[in-house]
Design a protein around this motif. Structure first.
Motif, PDB file in Angstrom:
ATOM      1  N   LYS A 256     107.150  33.817  74.952  1.00 15.11           N
ATOM      2  CA  LYS A 256     106.904  32.799  74.043  1.00 15.11           C
ATOM      3  C   LYS A 256     106.876  31.866  75.836  1.00 15.11           C
ATOM      4  N   GLU A 257     107.462  32.184  76.574  1.00 11.37           N
ATOM      5  CA  GLU A 257     107.659  32.525  77.943  1.00 11.37           C
ATOM      6  C   GLU A 257     107.659  33.195  79.027  1.00 11.37           C
ATOM      7  N   VAL A 258     107.397  32.671  79.835  1.00  7.93           N
ATOM      8  CA  VAL A 258     107.692  33.848  81.534  1.00  7.93           C
ATOM      9  C   VAL A 258     108.238  33.451  82.675  1.00  7.93           C
ATOM     10  N   ILE A 259     109.355  34.110  82.910  1.00  5.90           N
ATOM     11  CA  ILE A 259     109.905  33.920  83.872  1.00  5.90           C
ATOM     12  C   ILE A 259     109.532  34.923  85.784  1.00  5.90           C
ATOM     13  N   LEU A 260     108.684  33.621  86.443  1.00  5.06           N
ATOM     14  CA  LEU A 260     108.295  34.401  87.663  1.00  5.06           C
ATOM     15  C   LEU A 260     109.205  34.543  88.883  1.00  5.06           C
ATOM     16  N   THR A 261     109.857  35.743  89.074  1.00  2.88           N
ATOM     17  CA  THR A 261     110.936  35.596  90.490  1.00  2.88           C
ATOM     18  C   THR A 261     109.968  35.969  91.447  1.00  2.88           C
ATOM     19  N   ASN A 262     110.575  35.476  93.025  1.00  5.16           N
ATOM     20  CA  ASN A 262     110.064  36.107  94.082  1.00  5.16           C
ATOM     21  C   ASN A 262     110.302  37.051  94.715  1.00  5.16           C
ATOM     22  N   ALA A 263     110.261  38.127  94.150  1.00  2.00           N
ATOM     23  CA  ALA A 263     111.635  39.508  95.129  1.00  2.00           C
ATOM     24  C   ALA A 263     111.614  39.231  96.392  1.00  2.00           C
ATOM     25  N   THR A 264     111.209  38.366  97.123  1.00  2.00           N
ATOM     26  CA  THR A 264     111.677  38.161  98.402  1.00  2.00           C
ATOM     27  C   THR A 264     112.794  37.486  98.413  1.00  2.00           C
ATOM     28  N   ASN A 265     113.445  35.956  98.111  1.00  7.25           N
ATOM     29  CA  ASN A 265     113.905  35.376  97.404  1.00  7.25           C
ATOM     30  C   ASN A 265     114.926  34.885  96.830  1.00  7.25           C
ATOM     31  N   GLY A 266     114.962  35.679  95.845  1.00  8.32           N
ATOM     32  CA  GLY A 266     114.650  35.050  94.296  1.00  8.32           C
ATOM     33  C   GLY A 266     114.677  33.464  93.875  1.00  8.32           C
ATOM     34  N   GLU A 267     113.261  33.198  94.126  1.00  4.29           N
ATOM     35  CA  GLU A 267     113.685  31.847  93.472  1.00  4.29           C
ATOM     36  C   GLU A 267     113.009  31.460  92.263  1.00  4.29           C
ATOM     37  N   THR A 268     113.408  31.554  91.461  1.00  4.25           N
ATOM     38  CA  THR A 268     112.570  31.517  89.983  1.00  4.25           C
ATOM     39  C   THR A 268     112.239  30.576  89.187  1.00  4.25           C
ATOM     40  N   SER A 269     111.229  30.714  88.365  1.00  5.09           N
ATOM     41  CA  SER A 269     109.982  29.615  87.669  1.00  5.09           C
ATOM     42  C   SER A 269     109.888  29.868  86.408  1.00  5.09           C
ATOM     43  N   LYS A 270     110.179  29.204  85.364  1.00 10.48           N
ATOM     44  CA  LYS A 270     109.847  29.692  83.836  1.00 10.48           C
ATOM     45  C   LYS A 270     108.258  28.927  83.695  1.00 10.48           C
ATOM     46  N   TYR A 271     107.568  29.529  82.798  1.00 10.02           N
ATOM     47  CA  TYR A 271     106.453  28.583  82.735  1.00 10.02           C
ATOM     48  C   TYR A 271     106.413  28.990  80.598  1.00 10.02           C
ATOM     49  N   ASP A 272     105.206  28.258  80.176  1.00 12.33           N
ATOM     50  CA  ASP A 272     104.943  28.568  78.940  1.00 12.33           C
ATOM     51  C   ASP A 272     103.924  29.766  79.640  1.00 12.33           C
ATOM     52  N   ILE A 273     103.190  29.857  78.539  1.00 12.37           N
ATOM     53  CA  ILE A 273     102.062  30.923  78.441  1.00 12.37           C
ATOM     54  C   ILE A 273     101.350  30.042  78.947  1.00 12.37           C
ATOM     55  N   GLN A 274     100.545  29.368  78.037  1.00 12.05           N
ATOM     56  CA  GLN A 274      99.297  28.249  78.886  1.00 12.05           C
ATOM     57  C   GLN A 274      99.586  28.027  80.564  1.00 12.05           C
ATOM     58  N   ASP A 275     100.343  27.694  81.284  1.00  9.95           N
ATOM     59  CA  ASP A 275     100.984  27.157  82.615  1.00  9.95           C
ATOM     60  C   ASP A 275     101.240  28.552  83.141  1.00  9.95           C
ATOM     61  N   VAL A 276     101.227  29.901  82.671  1.00 11.65           N
ATOM     62  CA  VAL A 276     101.240  30.572  83.118  1.00 11.65           C
ATOM     63  C   VAL A 276     100.181  31.090  84.733  1.00 11.65           C
ATOM     64  N   PRO A 277     100.280  31.266  86.480  1.00  8.72           N
ATOM     65  CA  PRO A 277      99.540  30.960  87.668  1.00  8.72           C
ATOM     66  C   PRO A 277      98.175  32.242  86.702  1.00  8.72           C
ATOM     67  N   LYS A 278      97.413  31.950  87.414  1.00  7.76           N
ATOM     68  CA  LYS A 278      95.851  32.609  87.022  1.00  7.76           C
ATOM     69  C   LYS A 278      95.999  34.017  87.335  1.00  7.76           C
ATOM     70  N   TRP A 279      97.059  34.165  88.356  1.00  7.17           N
ATOM     71  CA  TRP A 279      96.767  35.566  89.333  1.00  7.17           C
ATOM     72  C   TRP A 279      97.834  36.323  88.573  1.00  7.17           C
ATOM     73  N   VAL A 280      98.479  36.150  87.494  1.00  8.50           N
ATOM     74  CA  VAL A 280      99.400  36.923  86.713  1.00  8.50           C
ATOM     75  C   VAL A 280      98.784  37.834  85.567  1.00  8.50           C
ATOM     76  N   ASP A 281      99.033  38.971  85.760  1.00  4.63           N
ATOM     77  CA  ASP A 281      97.804  39.624  85.182  1.00  4.63           C
ATOM     78  C   ASP A 281      98.711  40.346  83.466  1.00  4.63           C
ATOM     79  N   ARG A 282      99.529  40.533  83.954  1.00  2.00           N
ATOM     80  CA  ARG A 282     100.554  41.163  82.747  1.00  2.00           C
ATOM     81  C   ARG A 282     101.633  40.739  82.240  1.00  2.00           C
ATOM     82  N   ILE A 283     101.678  39.219  80.897  1.00  2.00           N
ATOM     83  CA  ILE A 283     102.529  39.268  80.558  1.00  2.00           C
ATOM     84  C   ILE A 283     103.115  39.611  79.216  1.00  2.00           C
ATOM     85  N   PHE A 284     101.849  40.062  78.101  1.00  2.00           N
ATOM     86  CA  PHE A 284     102.408  41.036  76.722  1.00  2.00           C
ATOM     87  C   PHE A 284     102.155  43.025  77.352  1.00  2.00           C
ATOM     88  N   ASP A 285     103.330  43.387  77.178  1.00  2.00           N
ATOM     89  CA  ASP A 285     103.519  44.536  76.650  1.00  2.00           C
ATOM     90  C   ASP A 285     102.926  44.858  75.598  1.00  2.00           C
TER      91      ASP A 285
END
Length: 526
Positions: A256-285
């Protein structure tokens, strides 16, 4: 003596919340009643708490009824979410759209064919790591190797990880300094040096372990697999899909949603699927998508039909692979009937970012049959085939695979016509095998393609004369129109109507001038 008894009672009471915290910290269940893990966690802690109470007064055994009721309720909720009661809803978790192979999948350029599979990428990454003497004693290469699109080409990316707990102790302040990118086309390996090192990863400990870090920040969200990806600037991220149950209490798990975590500083953001940045390629397993495809193919006519009559029941083939299309990663797998035949009734492509699913209905060889056919073409060498990827070669669905020796090294490549798996082409390079398969010299084709037309023209007219000529195994049609002195040339691939066109037919064409010839790009019979 009294003080000892008092201390014992206090210790027993305190052990209840201590056990609950330790279990939660280690197992990391979401605090969510739709999570089966949370129910198990809750029941275990209740049982332990009651056992402790019984040590104070044996009459407290009656409290065992509470976890007993929860266990019965858990079974009821689990059964009420089963496919037998919701077959249609499970079938509709994923929706297939019928489509046309030639229109959706562009004809592959031999220069863009991915030749590096996961196993080969791991070998290349390990070899690259072995060259870095200053790193190899402190870090290992993670086995993630996530396939993504980066800078308009398919690559596999994977971070380094700490080589054990002691190495984490010695390096945790600096973090992980590199990740590896493997180009899937030419096999080039880059050990990417980071400006800001990775401080949150799967090999970190305690609160910097990425799973624990996300659980502490999102205690009620359900997530399991977390993928490693990089954005357009090469910044490393962890991509955590958040799940919800869409059928009953425990059934129909979907993102239903996606959490993105910057691996260098730990900043997190939660997105609805339709709002996920285009560079993200792998949401569904991939494995969950395969499960949903099997529900879709098997439960359309009900649960009992999938077991007994099995009318119209389809299932995915045993393997799957990935394709890079228009800067997205697609899961590819064949669809076959439940009978023990060795052919596919079609295949599906699923966008792993959006879950858009397209079904291409066509009779084709099952992937393992194509693999055996490729291996049979070089049986004297004893090579084994990788699982194929599906390409558009000469506007035909074609399986491409690498052939490896016993050491796992790629020695040759094979193309197998998906609709006629007896048609096999073998070559030592991608260019060789594609040239052999289509019966053309790709070097000449590439030279022609390099000269892009700058202007397209249109003309309507009546054909005065038309002749066909075979050049390098390809049929070309030369014709003259009544309102032009030019000679027009059309390849057989321009239109399937060309063999049937005759003098006096009215045509509308789009063409361009090239090397003093008028090359037809589109043709329509009026």
């Amino acid at each position: 003596m009294t003080e000892k008894l008092g201390f014992s009672k206090i210790a027993r009471v305190l052990s209840i919340p201590i056990l609950a915290f330790v279990m939660w910290y280690i197992l990391l269940p979401p605090i969510n009643l739709h999570s089966l893990e949370f129910w198990i966690y809750l029941i275990i802690n209740l049982l332990y708490g009651i056992i402790i109470l019984i040590t104070f007064n044996k009459k407290h055994y009656r409290f065992f009824i509470i976890p007993g009721i929860l266990i019965i309720l858990l079974i009821i909720l689990k059964l009420s979410s089963a496919t037998i009661f919701h077959s249609k809803r499970y079938a509709n978790l994923i929706n297939k759209e019928n489509s046309t192979f030639e229109e959706d999948i562009k004809e592959a350029s031999f220069q863009q064919v991915p030749t590096v599979d996961r196993d080969t990428a791991q070998r290349l990454g390990s070899r690259k790591m072995g060259e870095m003497l200053d790193l190899v004693s402190q870090y290992n290469v993670s086995n993630a190797y996530t396939q993504i699109n980066f800078e308009d080409k398919p690559v596999r990316v994977t971070p380094l990880e700490y080589n054990g707990f002691l190495k984490w102790i010695g390096n945790k302040n600096e973090g992980i300094p590199n990740y590896i990118i493997v180009d899937m086309i030419d096999g080039k390996v880059e050990l990417k040096k980071l400006k800001n090192n990775i401080k949150y990863s799967k090999s970190d400990k305690f609160s910097r372990d990425i799973y624990r870090y996300l659980r502490l920040n999102y205690p009620m969200d359900m997530f399991s697999r977390i993928n490693f990806e990089i954005d357009e600037e090469g910044t490393p991220y962890w991509v955590a899909p958040v799940y919800q149950n869409t059928i009953g209490w425990f059934g129909g798990l979907d993102v239903k949603e996606v959490i993105l975590t910057n691996a260098t500083n730990g900043e997190t953001s939660k997105y609805d699927i339709q709002d996920v940045p285009k560079w993200v390629d792998r949401i569904f397993d991939a494995d969950e998508i395969i499960g949903q495809l099997n529900w879709n193919g098997g439960l359309q006519s009900g649960f009992f039909n999938s077991l007994f009559a099995q009318k119209g029941v389809l299932q995915t083939t045993e393997g799957y692979n990935y394709l890079a299309i228009d800067d997205d990663v697609y899961l590819y797998t064949g669809m076959t009937s439940v009978g023990a035949d060795e052919s596919n009734v079609g295949f599906v492509l699923v966008n792993l970012r959006t879950k858009d699913t397209k079904f291409y209905k066509m009779s084709s060889a099952e992937e393992f049959s194509a693999m055996e056919s490729a291996e049979g073409a070089v049986q004297e060498k004893g090579y084994t085939s990788t699982f194929p990827i599906l390409l558009n070669i000469d506007n035909k669905p074609t399986y491409f695979m690498s052939l490896k020796d016993e050491a796992g090294l790629v020695k040759m490549y094979a193309l197998v016509d998906a609709q006629n798996y007896q048609q096999v082409s073998i070559g030592t390079t991608v260019s060789n095998v594609v040239s052999s398969h289509i019966g053309k010299d790709l070097a000449n084709i590439q030279t022609e393609e390099d000269e892009e037309p700058t202007e397209f023209l249109n003309i309507n007219g009546k054909i005065i004369s038309i002749e066909s000529v075979v050049i390098d195994g390809n049929t070309h049609y030369y014709f003259i129109l009544d309102n032009s002195n030019n000679i027009f040339i059309a390849n057989i691939r321009v239109s399937e109507r060309l063999p049937f066109i005759k003098a006096d037919d009215e045509v509308s064409i789009e063409y361009y001038e090239k090397n003093n010839f008028n090359q037809v790009r589109k043709l329509k019979v009026e």
